[in-house]
Scaffold this motif. Structure first.
Motif, PDB file in Angstrom:
ATOM      1  N   GLY A 179       6.004  -5.615 -20.026  1.00 41.16           N
ATOM      2  CA  GLY A 179       4.763  -4.918 -20.340  1.00 41.16           C
ATOM      3  C   GLY A 179       4.240  -5.252 -21.725  1.00 41.16           C
ATOM      4  N   MET A 180       5.142  -5.549 -22.671  1.00 41.99           N
ATOM      5  CA  MET A 180       4.732  -5.879 -24.035  1.00 41.99           C
ATOM      6  C   MET A 180       4.134  -7.278 -24.133  1.00 41.99           C
ATOM      7  N   MET A 181       4.230  -8.084 -23.077  1.00 44.61           N
ATOM      8  CA  MET A 181       3.671  -9.442 -23.118  1.00 44.61           C
ATOM      9  C   MET A 181       2.151  -9.430 -23.178  1.00 44.61           C
ATOM     10  N   ALA A 182       1.536  -8.272 -22.928  1.00 38.34           N
ATOM     11  CA  ALA A 182       0.071  -8.180 -23.037  1.00 38.34           C
ATOM     12  C   ALA A 182      -0.385  -8.276 -24.479  1.00 38.34           C
ATOM     13  N   ASN A 183       0.551  -8.048 -25.422  1.00 36.31           N
ATOM     14  CA  ASN A 183       0.222  -8.125 -26.842  1.00 36.31           C
ATOM     15  C   ASN A 183       0.529  -9.536 -27.351  1.00 36.31           C
ATOM     16  N   PRO A 184      -0.489 -10.291 -27.803  1.00 36.58           N
ATOM     17  CA  PRO A 184      -0.258 -11.669 -28.273  1.00 36.58           C
ATOM     18  C   PRO A 184       0.790 -11.774 -29.372  1.00 36.58           C
ATOM     19  N   LYS A 185       0.988 -10.700 -30.150  1.00 36.46           N
ATOM     20  CA  LYS A 185       1.957 -10.737 -31.239  1.00 36.46           C
ATOM     21  C   LYS A 185       3.395 -10.795 -30.727  1.00 36.46           C
ATOM     22  N   HIS A 186       3.593 -10.356 -29.482  1.00 38.17           N
ATOM     23  CA  HIS A 186       4.951 -10.234 -28.966  1.00 38.17           C
ATOM     24  C   HIS A 186       5.303 -11.247 -27.883  1.00 38.17           C
ATOM     25  N   VAL A 187       4.298 -11.914 -27.295  1.00 36.98           N
ATOM     26  CA  VAL A 187       4.530 -12.669 -26.071  1.00 36.98           C
ATOM     27  C   VAL A 187       5.631 -13.719 -26.224  1.00 36.98           C
ATOM     28  N   TYR A 188       5.657 -14.484 -27.315  1.00 40.14           N
ATOM     29  CA  TYR A 188       6.653 -15.542 -27.448  1.00 40.14           C
ATOM     30  C   TYR A 188       8.045 -14.961 -27.739  1.00 40.14           C
ATOM     31  N   LYS A 189       8.080 -13.868 -28.470  1.00 39.40           N
ATOM     32  CA  LYS A 189       9.370 -13.207 -28.713  1.00 39.40           C
ATOM     33  C   LYS A 189       9.939 -12.651 -27.408  1.00 39.40           C
ATOM     34  N   ILE A 190       9.085 -12.035 -26.588  1.00 44.63           N
ATOM     35  CA  ILE A 190       9.540 -11.477 -25.316  1.00 44.63           C
ATOM     36  C   ILE A 190      10.052 -12.592 -24.410  1.00 44.63           C
ATOM     37  N   GLU A 191       9.315 -13.688 -24.359  1.00 47.90           N
ATOM     38  CA  GLU A 191       9.756 -14.820 -23.536  1.00 47.90           C
ATOM     39  C   GLU A 191      11.142 -15.297 -23.964  1.00 47.90           C
ATOM     40  N   TYR A 192      11.359 -15.353 -25.259  1.00 49.57           N
ATOM     41  CA  TYR A 192      12.668 -15.794 -25.744  1.00 49.57           C
ATOM     42  C   TYR A 192      13.755 -14.796 -25.339  1.00 49.57           C
ATOM     43  N   LEU A 193      13.485 -13.494 -25.480  1.00 49.86           N
ATOM     44  CA  LEU A 193      14.479 -12.475 -25.150  1.00 49.86           C
ATOM     45  C   LEU A 193      14.816 -12.473 -23.658  1.00 49.86           C
TER      46      LEU A 193
ATOM     47  N   LEU B 157      14.552  -1.665 -19.204  1.00 51.58           N
ATOM     48  CA  LEU B 157      14.313  -2.363 -20.471  1.00 51.58           C
ATOM     49  C   LEU B 157      13.519  -3.644 -20.223  1.00 51.58           C
ATOM     50  N   ILE B 158      13.895  -4.391 -19.189  1.00 56.50           N
ATOM     51  CA  ILE B 158      13.202  -5.647 -18.878  1.00 56.50           C
ATOM     52  C   ILE B 158      11.750  -5.375 -18.513  1.00 56.50           C
ATOM     53  N   LEU B 159      11.509  -4.305 -17.740  1.00 54.99           N
ATOM     54  CA  LEU B 159      10.136  -3.944 -17.367  1.00 54.99           C
ATOM     55  C   LEU B 159       9.318  -3.610 -18.607  1.00 54.99           C
TER      56      LEU B 159
ATOM     57  N   ILE C 120      -3.178 -17.445 -19.877  1.00 50.94           N
ATOM     58  CA  ILE C 120      -1.859 -17.998 -19.568  1.00 50.94           C
ATOM     59  C   ILE C 120      -0.798 -16.915 -19.670  1.00 50.94           C
ATOM     60  N   TRP C 121      -0.906 -16.068 -20.700  1.00 49.16           N
ATOM     61  CA  TRP C 121       0.077 -15.001 -20.882  1.00 49.16           C
ATOM     62  C   TRP C 121       0.016 -14.007 -19.733  1.00 49.16           C
ATOM     63  N   GLN C 122      -1.193 -13.707 -19.244  1.00 44.73           N
ATOM     64  CA  GLN C 122      -1.332 -12.784 -18.125  1.00 44.73           C
ATOM     65  C   GLN C 122      -0.669 -13.349 -16.865  1.00 44.73           C
ATOM     66  N   LYS C 123      -0.860 -14.646 -16.622  1.00 44.11           N
ATOM     67  CA  LYS C 123      -0.228 -15.286 -15.463  1.00 44.11           C
ATOM     68  C   LYS C 123       1.291 -15.239 -15.588  1.00 44.11           C
ATOM     69  N   SER C 124       1.781 -15.489 -16.809  1.00 43.52           N
ATOM     70  CA  SER C 124       3.225 -15.446 -17.030  1.00 43.52           C
ATOM     71  C   SER C 124       3.759 -14.036 -16.804  1.00 43.52           C
ATOM     72  N   LYS C 125       3.023 -13.057 -17.239  1.00 41.25           N
ATOM     73  CA  LYS C 125       3.432 -11.655 -17.060  1.00 41.25           C
ATOM     74  C   LYS C 125       3.539 -11.319 -15.572  1.00 41.25           C
ATOM     75  N   ILE C 126       2.580 -11.788 -14.777  1.00 38.75           N
ATOM     76  CA  ILE C 126       2.600 -11.545 -13.331  1.00 38.75           C
ATOM     77  C   ILE C 126       3.821 -12.210 -12.699  1.00 38.75           C
ATOM     78  N   LYS C 127       4.149 -13.418 -13.126  1.00 38.67           N
ATOM     79  CA  LYS C 127       5.324 -14.115 -12.597  1.00 38.67           C
ATOM     80  C   LYS C 127       6.600 -13.333 -12.908  1.00 38.67           C
ATOM     81  N   TRP C 128       6.686 -12.790 -14.125  1.00 39.56           N
ATOM     82  CA  TRP C 128       7.863 -12.020 -14.486  1.00 39.56           C
ATOM     83  C   TRP C 128       7.941 -10.731 -13.671  1.00 39.56           C
ATOM     84  N   MET C 129       6.822 -10.089 -13.399  1.00 40.93           N
ATOM     85  CA  MET C 129       6.823  -8.867 -12.598  1.00 40.93           C
ATOM     86  C   MET C 129       7.294  -9.171 -11.173  1.00 40.93           C
ATOM     87  N   ASP C 130       6.818 -10.272 -10.605  1.00 45.76           N
ATOM     88  CA  ASP C 130       7.247 -10.673  -9.260  1.00 45.76           C
ATOM     89  C   ASP C 130       8.746 -10.949  -9.242  1.00 45.76           C
TER      90      ASP C 130
END
Length: 541
Positions: free
Chosen positions: A205-219, A199-201, A239-249
């Motif tokens: 993955g949904m952070m690539a969509n600007p509509k979802h990035v802040y909601k995903i970060e909150y969740l 589920l977390i993965l 910035i969102w792409q960098k954040s996504k990479i950090k979460w994947m790591d």
């Protein structure tokens, strides 16, 4: 030989009405021994027996109402039964989960059990949980109602059904919409509790969509990753792409163990319907509960009289987003509801008043509201007298006997002082012709004021809008403060999630007061939870 039904009712009434004749022990007398129980005369009932007798009678009476084909009667029966703190009431509510048809009526039963979830045994809990999942598949949970089942899902593990419900909510929640905040908080807690790497993965993955990035970060923010949130500003995609990479790591290194079985204690509790109350046989309050109220709203006309000057932009935004929900709610409790509008400004503005005729069609209202812009004004007083006069005299009010005619004044500025006497005479005359007046003192705010949203009014505002209190008094209604929530472009902080109160929404307050207006005062405790659930049910229909 069986005791006749009406004789049994008489016996219950006698038990309630008879004063106690027992001499209780003197508790002022200092002694180590506990007080002795009172001696009962032959045929005299103990306190618990009195409670059980009253509970039995009330439970069966309200359960009969819950079986009604009229969902309003059924829902009021549920709210009434939900107020009884007794094991038999809990058992009856669980039983009614299978009897009350799926839909809004069963949603009331489910929420009533949510208020006493800590009292459920294992079998009752399982039936209640399964009923909630069944309602979720039919998308019967809306608005704040979704947070109860999501909280339950978070406590019972990442089962297939719970994850399906979570994914359903992902498509219907918006972090910029305050109505969704309680549900998003429950979803975040579920992500934290479940530790479900798949589920977390998927969320990452949904952070690539600007509509979802802040909601995903909150969740994901409850996972203690120490990854800072994305700043709001330019170059967002990078910035969102960098954040996504950090979460994947982080996910690759995290040692997560998926929780799929019941692990966490679920206490429950519902701020929509409130906790049950213990029966007090000697209290006249429980004698009044022997009779259910009736909502007499077959013909209901409601005219909203709205200040549309520049400061009222949040109110106009609210009308655009929520007016149709109010009409949807009125349709559920009235056979022929109609809504109308009168917008007003002041002398020398683009217009003094402009109206939308009473109608039962949402489309006509929405088209009219979207043409209105908040502008003009400047000084404090506005054309309240002219607007009320327009509504009373120019709306085509129902002539049906018993029709309810309601005017709701919404504004943040008082009428001109020299018109107050005329307003008083006009409103009192309208009351004699069956009108009732409510006033909403509008409190609007911006991002800065959100941080202090518990403070709905200020001293200056109190003094300015005392005239609204007078109008409501003359109009046999009530004056309330209205906090106007609406979607915004900014991303709310954690404090915003804690401070925003869903129950301050104006449509909930207005409908609640209208329902109370047709019920006797002693039944108001049932009106509020009835309207609370009703207004959540019409969210996102």
């Amino acid at each position: 030989m069986k005791t006749p039904f009406f004789t049994r009712i008489s016996l219950v009434a006698m038990v309630v009405l008879l004063p106690s004749v027992t001499a209780w022990a003197n508790f002022d007398d200092e002694t180590e021994s506990p007080p002795k129980p009172p001696r009962l005369k032959p045929g005299q009932l103990t306190e618990q027996q009195k409670i059980d007798q009253i509970a039995n009678y009330l439970i069966e009476s309200f359960a009969d109402e819950m079986k009604s084909k009229d969902w309003v009667v059924s829902a009021l029966g549920t709210v009434s039964l939900a107020q009884i703190d007794h094991p038999l009431a809990t058992a009856k509510l669980v039983e009614m989960l299978e009897i009350v048809p799926r839909g809004i009526g069963r949603v009331y039963v489910w929420e009533a059990l949510n208020a006493r979830a800590s009292c459920l045994d294992k079998d009752q809990f399982e039936k209640w949980h399964l009923a909630g999942l069944d309602l979720s598949k039919a998308r019967e949970f809306r608005g704040h109602l979704r947070s109860g089942l999501m909280t339950l899902a978070g406590a019972t593990g990442a089962t297939d059904d719970n994850v399906i419900f979570f994914n359903q909510l992902m498509t219907t929640t918006d972090i910029a919409n305050p109505v969704d905040h309680s549900t998003l908080k429950a979803m975040r807690q579920a992500v934290t509790n479940w530790q479900d790497s798949k589920l977390i993965l998927r969320l990452i993955g949904m952070m690539a969509n600007p509509k979802h990035v802040y909601k995903i970060e909150y969740l994901l923010s409850g996972l203690k990753s120490n990854i800072p949130p994305c700043p709001v500003g330019r170059n967002g995609v990078k910035i969102w792409q960098k954040s996504k990479i950090k979460w994947m790591d982080w996910l690759e290194k995290a040692d997560l163990k998926k929780v799929t079985k019941y692990k966490l204690p679920y206490i429950g509790g519902s701020d929509l319907i409130g906790p049950p109350e213990k029966i007090e046989p000697a209290s006249p309050k429980w004698r009044r509960k022997l009779e259910l109220p009736r909502l007499k709203l077959d013909h209901l006309d409601v005219s909203l009289v709205v200040d549309s000057t520049g400061s009222m932009s949040p109110v106009v935004n609210w009308l655009r987003s929520d007016l149709h929900k109010m009409l949807d709610a009125l349709r559920l409790i009235s056979k022929e509801p109609r809504l109308g509008l009168v917008f007003y400004r002041d002398q020398d503005d683009q217009y003094l008043t402009t109206g939308v005729p009473l109608t039962g069609y949402n489309k006509a209202l929405q088209q009219a509201v979207h043409k209105v812009k908040a502008a003009g004004g400047g000084d404090y007083p506005e054309a309240v007298f002219e607007a009320l006069c327009d509504s009373i005299n120019n709306q085509k009010w129902s002539r049906s006997p018993g029709a309810k005619k309601v005017i709701v004044l919404i504004g943040d500025a008082p009428p001109h002082a020299d018109t107050l006497e005329k307003i008083e005479l006009m409103v009192k005359a309208a009351v004699k012709n069956g009108f009732r007046f409510y006033c909403v003192k509008a409190t609007t705010y911006n991002k800065t004021l959100l941080k202090n949203s518990d403070k709905l009014k200020n001293i200056e505002g109190d003094k300015i809008l005392l005239d609204f209190d007078d109008i409501a008094t003359w109009g046999n209604g009530k004056s309330i403060w209205g906090q106007y929530l609406f979607r915004s472009r900014y991303i709310p902080s954690e404090r915003d999630f804690e401070n925003i109160k869903w129950r301050h929404r104006p449509n909930c307050q207005i409908v609640s007061e209208m329902v109370k207006g047709v019920l006797a005062k002693e039944y108001h405790s049932r009106a509020q939870p009835f309207v609370n659930i009703l207004m959540e049910y019409v969210e996102q229909r």
